[in-house]
Design an enzyme around this catalytic site. Structure first.
Site, short mmCIF file in Angstrom:
data_model
loop_
_atom_site.label_atom_id
_atom_site.label_comp_id
_atom_site.label_asym_id
_atom_site.label_seq_id
_atom_site.Cartn_x
_atom_site.Cartn_y
_atom_site.Cartn_z
N ASN A 115 -11.73 4.83 -7.96
CA ASN A 115 -11.43 4.86 -6.68
C ASN A 115 -10.91 6.38 -6.29
O ASN A 115 -10.32 6.91 -6.93
CB ASN A 115 -10.52 3.99 -6.25
CG ASN A 115 -9.15 4.33 -6.04
OD1 ASN A 115 -8.69 5.02 -5.23
ND2 ASN A 115 -8.37 4.07 -7.13
N GLY A 133 -8.86 -0.91 -13.75
CA GLY A 133 -9.51 -2.00 -14.16
C GLY A 133 -9.48 -2.51 -15.87
O GLY A 133 -8.75 -1.65 -16.63
N LYS A 166 0.77 -1.09 -0.12
CA LYS A 166 -0.09 -0.03 -0.03
C LYS A 166 0.81 1.33 0.13
O LYS A 166 1.77 1.40 0.82
CB LYS A 166 -0.93 -0.01 1.31
CG LYS A 166 -1.69 1.30 1.27
CD LYS A 166 -2.88 1.23 0.35
CE LYS A 166 -3.06 3.00 0.16
NZ LYS A 166 -3.97 2.90 -1.12
N CYS A 197 0.42 12.18 -6.82
CA CYS A 197 -0.32 12.90 -5.81
C CYS A 197 0.28 14.39 -6.07
O CYS A 197 1.33 14.86 -6.65
CB CYS A 197 -0.05 12.48 -4.39
SG CYS A 197 1.57 11.98 -4.33
C1 LIG Z 1 -8.39 1.22 -4.54
C2 LIG Z 1 -7.04 1.39 -5.37
C3 LIG Z 1 -6.12 2.00 -4.43
C4 LIG Z 1 -4.91 2.37 -5.27
N1 LIG Z 1 -3.90 2.84 -4.40
C5 LIG Z 1 -2.63 3.13 -4.79
C6 LIG Z 1 -1.62 3.62 -4.08
O1 LIG Z 1 -1.54 3.74 -2.98
N2 LIG Z 1 -0.37 3.62 -4.68
C7 LIG Z 1 -0.27 3.74 -5.96
O2 LIG Z 1 0.75 3.89 -6.69
N3 LIG Z 1 -1.15 3.24 -7.03
C8 LIG Z 1 -2.42 3.27 -6.56
N4 LIG Z 1 -3.50 2.41 -7.24
C9 LIG Z 1 -3.14 2.17 -8.64
C10 LIG Z 1 -2.91 0.82 -8.81
O3 LIG Z 1 -1.71 0.33 -8.43
C11 LIG Z 1 -2.92 0.66 -10.35
O4 LIG Z 1 -1.59 1.18 -11.00
C12 LIG Z 1 -4.12 1.10 -11.21
O5 LIG Z 1 -5.07 0.58 -10.36
C13 LIG Z 1 -4.02 0.41 -12.61
O6 LIG Z 1 -4.06 -1.09 -12.44
P1 LIG Z 1 -5.40 -2.20 -12.57
O7 LIG Z 1 -6.04 -1.78 -13.75
O8 LIG Z 1 -4.78 -3.66 -12.73
O9 LIG Z 1 -6.08 -1.73 -11.34
C14 LIG Z 1 -4.77 2.21 -6.50
C15 LIG Z 1 -5.98 1.63 -7.29
C16 LIG Z 1 -7.05 1.21 -6.64
C17 LIG Z 1 -8.00 0.55 -7.41
#
Ligand SMILES: Cc1cc2nc3c(=O)[nH]c(=O)nc-3n(C[C@H](O)[C@H](O)[C@H](O)COP(=O)(O)O)c2cc1C
Ligand SMILES: Cc1cc2nc3c(=O)[nH]c(=O)nc-3n(C[C@H](O)[C@H](O)[C@H](O)COP(=O)(O)OP(=O)(O)OC[C@H]3O[C@@H](n4cnc5c(N)ncnc54)[C@H](O)[C@@H]3O)c2cc1C
Ligand code: FES
Lengths: 243, 303
Positions: free
Chosen positions: B69, B218, B45, B131
């Site tokens: 999110n 997603g 995280k 961020c």
């Molecule tokens: C609920 C949630 C929380 C996330 N928190 C972080 C985070 O703390 N740090 C970060 O670099 N990316 C964060 N992400 C981004 C994911 O690590 C990832 O880069 C992004 O969701 C794209 O991949 P996916 O389509 O497989 O989810 C978060 C994504 C989701 C859905």
């Protein structure tokens, strides 16, 4: 928590927009009333969280209201259809907190988890008064089922078409209990917290990403720090949630 | 027997499958579902210097092929993460992990990198530049190549571990951002983070999430992530962790052909807690069906 493929035994309308779905499959992951399941629906990205209303041997009952496209899709599903479900999520109510007599308060589709709770309270030898709140008479469901468990049931309707006219809190004056349990819309829960004496537990709803604690999509502030509604809840102690 | 192992900055991964930051907590809770030691690694995280509650709820909105999110980087703070969460993870996971860090100033990034580097468990530092920069008028670090360079340099200076910079896709040209990472001394690049997005509730006529907008992730973002990985592979020589919309072993192969050395899986874990396990189990047969005997040999194969 267990991921299960469960098969629909029946899916019937209880009243306008409210359905009861019975499913067959392994329910051993359900350990307390007030827990929920998270249902994957074809064509929808997110699962739909629904409370456990009742459990039997290899059998699960859910009661749900059609409020959007996902629950509408569910209402059209037929006997024999298989669903991918995460079973046994959340903490659930603790029956043992009641010493003799419990007050169970539910509004609308907040009632389903209270059914299994009431069943478990009776199994543990407690007495149970139930207050059921609805908008109008035609919305009422499960009153007889609660009565047949042995509960003393009071109904309130906002328009006065059945039972006491008003809200669940209008039926609470003079109630006698040593612990309470509530589930329903947020304004109802807030009013219940204000109008109950002593201790109790309430169950919350929140929009969920995962339902099992991984995404922090459902976090709320409590007097004991940040908590996830899906994993640390959905049941919280009276006074714990910072509204 | 097909070979699924890959090497990332000298760290050998049994397979390239890594849960993405923010979708797997600090890992240990998934040990309830399966033996998480099958994973290539875990991106933990995203942690900041101070503990953060994050944004008010609703934080989640459903989308046709994914979700939005607006968690807002809820985390216990890097000190607490290292002191309290790492020991819990250490009980159930024995491989090097990736600590994802974030900050609202360059100093905060450096603090988090230094703290995480104290732990032997950490194999890689992953710098999330998505961020807002509080000293820069609130624009995200990740949208300005100068800020990316600055943050990369600052983190590089305080750690001896490999540094991956995780880029935001919400930019006009990802290649410029990738070059800034390389210039700043990054050892690798992770891409992509979430895409800026919104849903509006037809009943209330208001945005679904309380913060109005959030990050879209997603299955729907897969082609976008794939193209960015492809472009960055041609721009810099650094290893890439490809993230975004991966839901199957086939997607893993496709992402590697685009240029990823390893892949991360995010949203798929939320919809199915066994997603990574299933993908890892499917990988050998998918490799066989495409006549791949060594996964590490296909990296960038589409170029
Ligand atoms: C609920 C949630 C929380 C996330 N928190 C972080 C985070 O703390 N740090 C970060 O670099 N990316 C964060 N992400 C981004 C994911 O690590 C990832 O880069 C992004 O969701 C794209 O991949 P996916 O389509 O497989 O989810 C978060 C994504 C989701 C859905
Ligand atoms: C722990 C828990 C237990 C629940 N138990 C029951 C129950 O026993 N019976 C019942 O009828 N309803 C219950 N709900 C509410 C139920 O989850 C929603 O009504 C349902 O998800 C709506 O889906 P939809 O596609 O029809 O609506 P849409 O509005 O189209 O859904 C869009 C998105 O918002 C989410 N969403 C919408 N309303 C809610 C809500 N109230 N709570 C959480 N997410 C929501 C959906 O899951 C979906 O991701 C419960 C919710 C939670 C969190
Ligand atoms: S819904 Fe993901 S943590 Fe609660």
């Amino acid at each position: 928590m267990k991921k299960e493929i469960m098969t629909i035994i029946s899916n019937e309308r209880l009243t306008t927009g409210v359905y009861e779905m019975r499913l067959k499959g392994d329910v051993t992951a359900i350990t307390a009333p007030g827990q929920f399941v998270n249902i994957a629906l074809a064509g929808f990205s997110l699962r739909r969280p629904i409370s456990v209303c009742d459990v039997g041997k290899d059998e699960l009952t859910l009661v749900y209201k059609v409020v959007g496209r996902g629950t509408e899709y569910m209402s059209g599903l037929k006997k024999g259809f298989a669903l991918d479900i995460l079973v046994g999520l959340g903490n659930g109510y603790s029956v043992s907190k009641t010493s003799k007599k419990a007050l169970v308060i539910g509004g609308g589709v907040g009632l389903p988890p209270l059914y299994l709770l009431t069943e478990k309270l009776f199994e543990a030898g407690k007495l149970v008064d139930v207050i059921m709140g609805f908008n109008t008479k035609s919305e009422i469901f499960y009153a007889d089922k609660f009565r047949s468990l042995g509960a003393n049931v009071t109904i309130t309707t906002v328009d006065g078409s059945e039972g006491i006219k008003g809200f669940v809190t209008d039926a609470m004056t003079g109630a006698d209990y040593d612990y309470f349990y509530a589930c329903g819309p947020l304004p109802m829960l807030k009013a219940v917290e204000k109008n109950t004496f002593g201790k109790g537990q309430i169950s919350l709803e929140e929009r969920m990403g995962c339902g099992f604690g991984a995404c922090l999509g459902c976090s709320i502030q409590t007097r004991n720090g940040a908590k996830r509604v899906c994993k640390d809840g959905p049941v919280f102690e009276k006074g714990e949630v910072i509204w | 027997m097909v070979k699924t192992a890959v090497e990332l900055c000298g760290i050998k991964l049994d397979n390239p499958v890594i849960p993405a930051s923010g979708t797997f907590g600090f890992g240990y809770e998934f040990a309830e579902f399966y033996d998480i030691n099958i994973l290539g690694s875990i991106s933990l995280k995203g942690s900041t210097k101070e503990a953060r509650f994050g944004n008010p709820t609703p934080r989640i909105a459903e989308c046709p092929a994914g979700l939005i999110n607006s968690v807002g980087l809820q985390n216990p703070g890097i000190d607490e993460a290292v002191n309290k969460e790492y020991p819990l993870l250490a009980k159930v996971y024995k491989k090097p992990v990736i600590q994802n860090i974030s900050g609202f100033s360059v100093e905060e990034f450096a603090y988090c990198a230094a703290k995480a580097s104290e732990s032997d468990m950490v194999g890689i530092i992953e710098v999330n530049v998505s961020c807002p920069n509080v000293h820069g008028g609130g624009a995200a670090f990740g949208t300005d190549p100068d800020r990316i360079y600055e943050v990369t340099r600052a983190v590089r200076e305080v750690t001896s571990k490999p540094v991956f910079v995780k880029l935001s896709p919400n930019v006009t040209d990802i290649k410029i951002m990738a070059k800034a990472c390389a210039a700043g001394g990054a050892d690798g690049i992770t891409l992509i983070n979430t895409l800026s997005g919104m849903r509006i509730d037809l009943k209330t006529r208001k945005p679904v999430v309380k913060m109005k907008a959030g990050g879209y992730s997603g299955a729907g973002v897969f082609p976008i992530a794939l193209k960015m990985v492809y472009d960055v592979y041609e721009t810099v020589t650094l290893p890439i962790m490809g993230v975004g919309g991966i839901t199957s072993a086939r997607d893993v192969v496709e992402m590697m052909l685009a240029g990823a050395t390893a892949v991360q899986i995010g949203t798929a874990n939320l919809i199915d807690p066994y997603a990574c396990k299933t993908i890892i189990e499917q990988l050998p047969s998918v490799m066989e069906s495409y006549k791949i005997d060594d996964l590490s040999k296909i990296i960038g194969g589409a170029h």
